[in-house]
Design a protein around this motif. Structure first.
Motif, PDB file in Angstrom:
ATOM      1  N   VAL A  62     -54.366 -44.727  -1.524  1.00 53.57           N
ATOM      2  CA  VAL A  62     -53.583 -45.960  -1.507  1.00 53.57           C
ATOM      3  C   VAL A  62     -52.301 -45.778  -2.300  1.00 53.57           C
ATOM      4  N   ALA A  63     -52.389 -45.141  -3.452  1.00 48.39           N
ATOM      5  CA  ALA A  63     -51.201 -44.933  -4.283  1.00 48.39           C
ATOM      6  C   ALA A  63     -50.147 -44.120  -3.543  1.00 48.39           C
ATOM      7  N   GLU A  64     -50.579 -43.088  -2.827  1.00 50.22           N
ATOM      8  CA  GLU A  64     -49.638 -42.272  -2.043  1.00 50.22           C
ATOM      9  C   GLU A  64     -49.032 -43.100  -0.922  1.00 50.22           C
ATOM     10  N   ALA A  65     -49.848 -43.930  -0.282  1.00 47.00           N
ATOM     11  CA  ALA A  65     -49.350 -44.771   0.805  1.00 47.00           C
ATOM     12  C   ALA A  65     -48.327 -45.765   0.295  1.00 47.00           C
ATOM     13  N   VAL A  66     -48.605 -46.382  -0.842  1.00 46.73           N
ATOM     14  CA  VAL A  66     -47.701 -47.370  -1.430  1.00 46.73           C
ATOM     15  C   VAL A  66     -46.374 -46.722  -1.812  1.00 46.73           C
ATOM     16  N   ALA A  67     -46.443 -45.534  -2.368  1.00 46.73           N
ATOM     17  CA  ALA A  67     -45.231 -44.849  -2.829  1.00 46.73           C
ATOM     18  C   ALA A  67     -44.286 -44.507  -1.694  1.00 46.73           C
ATOM     19  N   ALA A  68     -44.776 -44.489  -0.469  1.00 41.65           N
ATOM     20  CA  ALA A  68     -43.967 -44.057   0.667  1.00 41.65           C
ATOM     21  C   ALA A  68     -42.992 -45.110   1.162  1.00 41.65           C
ATOM     22  N   SER A  69     -43.203 -46.390   0.825  1.00 40.73           N
ATOM     23  CA  SER A  69     -42.413 -47.454   1.442  1.00 40.73           C
ATOM     24  C   SER A  69     -42.161 -48.602   0.477  1.00 40.73           C
ATOM     25  N   GLU A  70     -41.048 -49.278   0.700  1.00 36.44           N
ATOM     26  CA  GLU A  70     -40.771 -50.499  -0.061  1.00 36.44           C
ATOM     27  C   GLU A  70     -41.632 -51.646   0.446  1.00 36.44           C
ATOM     28  N   LEU A  71     -41.900 -51.654   1.756  1.00 38.45           N
ATOM     29  CA  LEU A  71     -42.666 -52.731   2.380  1.00 38.45           C
ATOM     30  C   LEU A  71     -44.067 -52.217   2.699  1.00 38.45           C
ATOM     31  N   VAL A  72     -45.075 -52.870   2.113  1.00 39.74           N
ATOM     32  CA  VAL A  72     -46.460 -52.445   2.261  1.00 39.74           C
ATOM     33  C   VAL A  72     -47.251 -53.569   2.918  1.00 39.74           C
ATOM     34  N   VAL A  73     -47.842 -53.283   4.071  1.00 37.70           N
ATOM     35  CA  VAL A  73     -48.628 -54.267   4.805  1.00 37.70           C
ATOM     36  C   VAL A  73     -50.095 -53.892   4.680  1.00 37.70           C
ATOM     37  N   VAL A  74     -50.920 -54.852   4.254  1.00 40.10           N
ATOM     38  CA  VAL A  74     -52.352 -54.600   4.135  1.00 40.10           C
ATOM     39  C   VAL A  74     -53.101 -55.539   5.072  1.00 40.10           C
ATOM     40  N   CYS A  75     -54.033 -54.980   5.831  1.00 38.35           N
ATOM     41  CA  CYS A  75     -54.843 -55.764   6.757  1.00 38.35           C
ATOM     42  C   CYS A  75     -56.229 -55.126   6.792  1.00 38.35           C
ATOM     43  N   VAL A  76     -57.121 -55.676   5.975  1.00 38.82           N
ATOM     44  CA  VAL A  76     -58.468 -55.119   5.868  1.00 38.82           C
ATOM     45  C   VAL A  76     -59.499 -56.217   6.133  1.00 38.82           C
ATOM     46  N   LEU A  77     -60.756 -55.942   5.821  1.00 45.55           N
ATOM     47  CA  LEU A  77     -61.832 -56.835   6.225  1.00 45.55           C
ATOM     48  C   LEU A  77     -61.748 -58.205   5.576  1.00 45.55           C
ATOM     49  N   ASP A  78     -61.548 -58.228   4.247  1.00 45.84           N
ATOM     50  CA  ASP A  78     -61.578 -59.505   3.546  1.00 45.84           C
ATOM     51  C   ASP A  78     -60.878 -59.378   2.204  1.00 45.84           C
ATOM     52  N   ASP A  79     -60.855 -60.483   1.460  1.00 40.26           N
ATOM     53  CA  ASP A  79     -60.164 -60.535   0.177  1.00 40.26           C
ATOM     54  C   ASP A  79     -60.743 -59.538  -0.819  1.00 40.26           C
ATOM     55  N   ALA A  80     -62.056 -59.386  -0.813  1.00 37.75           N
ATOM     56  CA  ALA A  80     -62.683 -58.448  -1.742  1.00 37.75           C
ATOM     57  C   ALA A  80     -62.198 -57.021  -1.486  1.00 37.75           C
ATOM     58  N   ALA A  81     -62.027 -56.662  -0.211  1.00 39.58           N
ATOM     59  CA  ALA A  81     -61.546 -55.320   0.123  1.00 39.58           C
ATOM     60  C   ALA A  81     -60.100 -55.135  -0.321  1.00 39.58           C
ATOM     61  N   VAL A  82     -59.284 -56.182  -0.211  1.00 37.37           N
ATOM     62  CA  VAL A  82     -57.897 -56.103  -0.681  1.00 37.37           C
ATOM     63  C   VAL A  82     -57.872 -55.797  -2.168  1.00 37.37           C
ATOM     64  N   ARG A  83     -58.675 -56.523  -2.923  1.00 36.05           N
ATOM     65  CA  ARG A  83     -58.704 -56.329  -4.377  1.00 36.05           C
ATOM     66  C   ARG A  83     -59.200 -54.931  -4.744  1.00 36.05           C
ATOM     67  N   GLU A  84     -60.243 -54.500  -4.071  1.00 33.23           N
ATOM     68  CA  GLU A  84     -60.801 -53.179  -4.364  1.00 33.23           C
ATOM     69  C   GLU A  84     -59.790 -52.069  -4.102  1.00 33.23           C
ATOM     70  N   LEU A  85     -59.034 -52.199  -3.015  1.00 38.22           N
ATOM     71  CA  LEU A  85     -58.070 -51.162  -2.654  1.00 38.22           C
ATOM     72  C   LEU A  85     -56.821 -51.190  -3.536  1.00 38.22           C
ATOM     73  N   LEU A  86     -56.308 -52.395  -3.811  1.00 40.73           N
ATOM     74  CA  LEU A  86     -54.992 -52.490  -4.437  1.00 40.73           C
ATOM     75  C   LEU A  86     -55.003 -52.524  -5.955  1.00 40.73           C
ATOM     76  N   ALA A  87     -56.074 -52.993  -6.559  1.00 35.26           N
ATOM     77  CA  ALA A  87     -56.088 -53.091  -8.026  1.00 35.26           C
ATOM     78  C   ALA A  87     -55.785 -51.754  -8.701  1.00 35.26           C
ATOM     79  N   PRO A  88     -56.369 -50.630  -8.257  1.00 34.22           N
ATOM     80  CA  PRO A  88     -56.037 -49.357  -8.918  1.00 34.22           C
ATOM     81  C   PRO A  88     -54.601 -48.902  -8.655  1.00 34.22           C
ATOM     82  N   ALA A  89     -53.944 -49.471  -7.664  1.00 32.94           N
ATOM     83  CA  ALA A  89     -52.588 -49.052  -7.300  1.00 32.94           C
ATOM     84  C   ALA A  89     -51.531 -50.049  -7.754  1.00 32.94           C
ATOM     85  N   ALA A  90     -51.882 -50.922  -8.707  1.00 27.25           N
ATOM     86  CA  ALA A  90     -50.956 -51.972  -9.139  1.00 27.25           C
ATOM     87  C   ALA A  90     -49.652 -51.385  -9.683  1.00 27.25           C
TER      88      ALA A  90
END
Length: 291
Positions: free
Chosen positions: A56-84
């Protein structure tokens, strides 16, 4: 804008919807980085020119605009919190379905970490992504939406709902409820007419035309609801109680289930019993309000 100058975009989450989003960006010529917890799902997009990020960190670093579309809110938090930290200074567009409360919490989290935030509601299924006839609702920052509108418009028509990040999810929930109610009414009516041999396609051609008139009623009733006054200038609830009797009779004669029209009748009768039989159908909104 040439492909060489088009905005770089990252898409995190490659389910059916996420893959459709990434595909639309690629089709429009945007350099697109993708990430999915199951890397194999990225293969078709990589074949089309997407770049795969291992984290996720590598993906975020690649672009100014980051679009996330996953299963639910819990998955968003799990994926993005370490990449804050990696997201700081970038724009996060959350197109994951969730509740208004979850969207507001995500917006607060993003603000606390210096991340621009837009919450979105995708008002189509994956095959409709990329069609400007379909809406994608956005809420949270009109300024960010204005700045990235051209890029986001390749997904569908961007509709700005304002600064409250919860409104896209709230509209999404309400519009889905409207959709299911329309589907239910249409299916009941199609069963009714079909019992006399009318093909669904023939009835639906007339039904779609009728919906334009229904939309006209809705626009008028919206003003009544906002004003809190329900003059029965077009048709009163009393009249509609009588009219729904014809529907119930026709359904009974054809063996068509009557639960849906009886729900409407129950709501109308409650309004009449409360002394509102001379009001417009918009008065029924009070039956749904609990406070």
């Amino acid at each position: 804008m040439s492909d060489s100058t088009k905005q770089h975009v990252t898409v995190i989450g490659l389910g059916r919807m996420g893959s459709a989003l990434a595909d639309a960006f690629l089709t429009a010529g945007h350099p697109t980085t993708v990430h999915n917890r199951t890397p194999e799902k990225a293969a078709p997009l990589i074949a089309r020119g997407a770049r795969s990020a291992a984290s996720v960190a590598e993906a975020v670093a690649a672009s100014e605009l980051v679009v996330v579309c996953v299963l639910d809110d819990a998955a968003v938090r799990e994926l993005l919190a370490p990449a804050a930290d990696a997201l700081r200074g970038r724009v996060l567009v959350n197109l994951t379905s969730g509740s208004p409360e979850q969207a507001r919490e995500q917006a607060a989290w993003a603000a606390a970490h210096g991340i621009g935030y837009l919450d979105g509601g995708v008002m189509t299924t994956p095959p409709g992504i990329g069609d400007s006839a379909n809406m994608i609702l956005y809420a949270g920052s009109p300024e960010l939406l204005a700045a990235h509108r051209e890029t986001l418009a390749v997904l569908g028509d961007p509709v700005d709902l304002g600064t409250d990040a919860g409104l896209a999810s709230l509209y999404d929930a309400g519009l889905l409820g409207l959709m299911w109610s329309v589907f239910g009414g249409w299916l009941h009516a199609t069963a009714l007419t079909g019992a006399d041999g009318v093909p669904a396609k023939e009835f639906t051609e007339v039904a779609v035309r009728w919906l334009r008139t229904v939309a006209w009623f809705m626009s008028g009733y919206a003003g009544q609801i906002d004003a809190g006054a329900y003059p029965g200038d077009d048709a009163t609830i009393d009249v509609q109680v009588a009219a729904i009797g014809h529907l119930l009779h026709a359904g009974e004669a054809r063996g068509v289930d009557d639960r849906l029209p009886r729900l409407h009748l129950e709501l109308m009768r409650e309004a009449v019993a409360a002394g509102h039989g001379g009001d417009s159908y918009a008065r029924i909104i009070e039956a749904f309000r609990t406070k």
